[in-house]
Design a protein around this motif. Structure first.
Motif, PDB file in Angstrom:
ATOM      1  N   VAL A 359      -2.860   4.709   3.247  1.00  0.00           N
ATOM      2  CA  VAL A 359      -3.436   3.911   2.162  1.00  0.00           C
ATOM      3  C   VAL A 359      -3.748   2.509   2.681  1.00  0.00           C
ATOM      4  CG1 VAL A 359      -3.045   2.997  -0.159  1.00  0.00           C
ATOM      5  CG2 VAL A 359      -2.104   5.225   0.489  1.00  0.00           C
ATOM      6  N   GLY A 360      -4.932   2.025   2.324  1.00  0.00           N
ATOM      7  CA  GLY A 360      -5.327   0.681   2.741  1.00  0.00           C
ATOM      8  C   GLY A 360      -6.619   0.250   2.069  1.00  0.00           C
ATOM      9  N   PRO A 392      -8.308  -2.279  -5.404  1.00  0.00           N
ATOM     10  CA  PRO A 392      -7.051  -1.563  -5.179  1.00  0.00           C
ATOM     11  C   PRO A 392      -7.034  -0.866  -3.827  1.00  0.00           C
ATOM     12  CG  PRO A 392      -8.489  -0.324  -6.664  1.00  0.00           C
ATOM     13  CD  PRO A 392      -9.140  -1.653  -6.459  1.00  0.00           C
ATOM     14  N   ALA A 393      -5.829  -0.716  -3.275  1.00  0.00           N
ATOM     15  CA  ALA A 393      -5.673   0.069  -2.047  1.00  0.00           C
ATOM     16  C   ALA A 393      -5.987   1.527  -2.347  1.00  0.00           C
ATOM     17  CB  ALA A 393      -4.259  -0.071  -1.510  1.00  0.00           C
ATOM     18  N   SER A 440      -1.476   0.376   4.990  1.00  0.00           N
ATOM     19  CA  SER A 440      -2.191  -0.659   5.737  1.00  0.00           C
ATOM     20  C   SER A 440      -2.674  -1.801   4.863  1.00  0.00           C
ATOM     21  CB  SER A 440      -3.398  -0.036   6.458  1.00  0.00           C
ATOM     22  OG  SER A 440      -2.974   0.809   7.502  1.00  0.00           O
ATOM     23  N   ALA A 441      -2.404  -1.735   3.571  1.00  0.00           N
ATOM     24  CA  ALA A 441      -2.876  -2.800   2.682  1.00  0.00           C
ATOM     25  C   ALA A 441      -2.196  -4.124   3.038  1.00  0.00           C
ATOM     26  CB  ALA A 441      -2.599  -2.445   1.233  1.00  0.00           C
ATOM     27  N   MET A 442      -2.986  -5.190   3.078  1.00  0.00           N
ATOM     28  CA  MET A 442      -2.476  -6.509   3.433  1.00  0.00           C
ATOM     29  C   MET A 442      -2.681  -7.483   2.286  1.00  0.00           C
ATOM     30  SD  MET A 442      -3.734  -6.852   7.409  1.00  0.00           S
ATOM     31  CE  MET A 442      -5.456  -6.608   7.009  1.00  0.00           C
ATOM     32  N   SER A 443      -1.739  -8.387   2.112  1.00  0.00           N
ATOM     33  CA  SER A 443      -1.877  -9.424   1.098  1.00  0.00           C
ATOM     34  C   SER A 443      -3.044 -10.335   1.458  1.00  0.00           C
ATOM     35  CB  SER A 443      -0.594 -10.248   1.008  1.00  0.00           C
ATOM     36  OG  SER A 443      -0.792 -11.387   0.194  1.00  0.00           O
ATOM     37  N   LEU A 444      -3.858 -10.678   0.457  1.00  0.00           N
ATOM     38  CA  LEU A 444      -5.018 -11.545   0.665  1.00  0.00           C
ATOM     39  C   LEU A 444      -4.805 -12.923   0.050  1.00  0.00           C
ATOM     40  CD1 LEU A 444      -7.786  -8.899  -0.151  1.00  0.00           C
ATOM     41  CD2 LEU A 444      -6.838  -9.499   2.087  1.00  0.00           C
TER      42      LEU A 444
END
Length: 466
Positions: A359-360, A392-393, A440-444
């Motif tokens: 997930v990303g 959304p991721a 793999s989702a990263m805070s923005l």
């Protein structure tokens, strides 16, 4: 006694520094260059590499107007001078002038491309200047006549009474001066998806493929004119994640993803350019919660060889004094990529099985270009930033389904599988397979705090597919 202060002038980047001078019957003392205090007050951390002293035996000695291709910090050791500066840089402030009388309590920071001149107001005057590049023979740069009518400098001692070199008598008027252009931008890795995007967005940039400039070639690096560049964008990378697990791939990945950024960081320290290095979500092991996702100061936890080389490259690039490390994920641009593959499968009637436990967020190359421009243009704090498109991721399967529905196929035509099942298939074929981070989702939030708002990934996907 006045406190240390930094003042702006009508010429952008030309700064007047007022500094305390401590004196008694013996003489005086001052902190002529105090990096920590002066930078805190707004002086650029310009990294001086050479210190020069100009001694003027007689009152009236006048030098300039010379426009050098480096930054300069000018101050008085003894005596007084009248300093005059003219903006000789290409742009709206070309020809703007500023002048001030300088004694030991005043210094002036002169940015690259601003012409500078000095008239001694006392016998035995000496001024000193720090510069952030070494003088080299054969380098020419603009000069301006001391009596130029447009600059209209109010010389305290009339020029016909001043001592001026024969060369300075023959400098051109402003109308005949060729303005100094800004330092160039260099795009490394111009053959890849991201490199092509930067080259297309900035036709004036100097774009080089690895064949044209190989950072592992010491002779090529030594011969390259790094001093001509203000920004270096390192889009080059070894991205064959699975092949990096092989003997040959491991060597290539460490060379491109770690050694090359280390070389660039050393060059950035030497030549003062801003290094923009692009990294990956793979520097993390994917165990962070999806909300908020991986954050910039999270400890690095790479899984495979490719991931390890990218993590080491992050550390290396961050040693450049002026750097932006942009970690990104699932890059989509001009070339072979996941979205184009799914679009082709949809158009050819294929119904693929796609992993659904990774997930990303997608990151389109145009978004990376836009974010990079924002960081550079806004003067955002140097450091590491996470950047992907917003929204959304999603899993790879969900993204494939979005591509299928936009291609006239049903989302049900894309079935799901797991990373482990896909890995087993690859191993049965005898192919190498690297471990993947599942989340793999990263805070923005950090890049949002600079004023940049990422575009929703599905909005960008619609435009990309059109």
């Amino acid at each position: 006694m006045a406190d240390l202060a930094v003042e702006t002038t009508p010429i952008p980047g030309l700064l007047v520094v007022r500094m305390p001078v401590h004196g008694d019957a013996r003489g005086w003392f001052k902190e002529n260059w105090q990096r920590e205090k002066m930078v805190a007050l707004g002086l650029p951390d310009f990294g001086p590499v050479q210190n020069n002293i100009s001694f003027n035996a007689s009152k009236g000695a006048t030098r300039g107007i010379h426009t050098e291709p480096w930054d300069k910090f000018v101050s008085l050791a003894t005596g007084r001078i009248f300093g005059a500066w003219v903006d000789m840089r290409e742009g709206p402030t070309f020809g703007t002038s500023f002048s001030i009388e300088v004694d030991p309590s005043i210094a002036v920071f002169v940015p690259r491309g601003v012409g500078n001149s000095y008239q001694a107001l006392e016998d035995g005057t000496a001024y000193t200047y720090l510069v952030n590049d070494h003088w080299r023979p054969g380098v020419s740069y603009p000069a301006l006549h001391l009596g130029d009518e447009t600059a209209a400098i109010p010389w305290p001692i009339p020029l016909d009474e001043a001592e001026i070199s024969e060369k300075d008598h023959h400098n051109p008027r402003l109308g005949d001066v060729v303005a100094m252009k800004p330092k160039k931008t260099l795009v490394l890795g111009a053959g890849g998806q991201l490199g092509r995007a930067f080259a297309a967005a900035d036709p004036d940039a100097d774009s080089r493929t690895r064949a044209e400039l190989d950072l592992t070639d010491a002779d090529a690096v030594a011969a390259f004119p790094w001093q001509d560049y203000g920004v270096v964008l390192n889009t080059a990378a070894y991205t064959a994640v699975d092949l990096a697990e092989t003997t040959e791939g491991r060597v290539a990945a460490w060379a491109a993803n770690t050694a090359a950024p280390a070389t660039l960081a050393a060059l950035a320290r030497q030549h003062g350019f801003t290094l923009v290095h692009f990294s990956s979500d793979y520097v993390f092991d994917g165990t962070a919660p999806l909300d908020p996702g991986h954050v910039e100061d999270e400890p690095l936890s790479p899984l495979g060889v490719y991931a390890q080389t990218k993590a080491a490259g992050d550390v290396a690039a961050s040693l450049a004094p002026r750097h932006y490390v942009l970690r990104t994920s699932w890059v989509i641009g001009d070339g072979k990529n996941f979205v184009r593959t799914m679009q082709s499968l949809a158009q050819n009637g294929v119904s693929p099985s796609v992993v659904e436990d990774q997930v990303g967020r997608l990151t389109f190359t145009e978004e990376l270009v836009r974010a990079t421009r924002h960081l550079l243009d806004s003067g955002a704090a140097f450091g590491t930033y996470h950047l992907s498109n917003g929204g959304p991721a999603m899993s790879w399967r969900e993204i494939a389904q979005e591509v299928f529905t936009r291609s006239g196929r049903s989302a049900d035509d894309v079935s799901g599988t797991t990373t482990e099942a896909y890995a087993a298939q690859q191993r049965e074929k005898g192919a190498p397979f690297a471990p993947r981070p599942l989340h793999s989702a990263m805070s923005l939030e950090k890049i949002r705090a600079t004023g940049f708002e990422p575009e929703d990934a599905l909005t960008a996907l619609d435009r990309y597919l059109r």
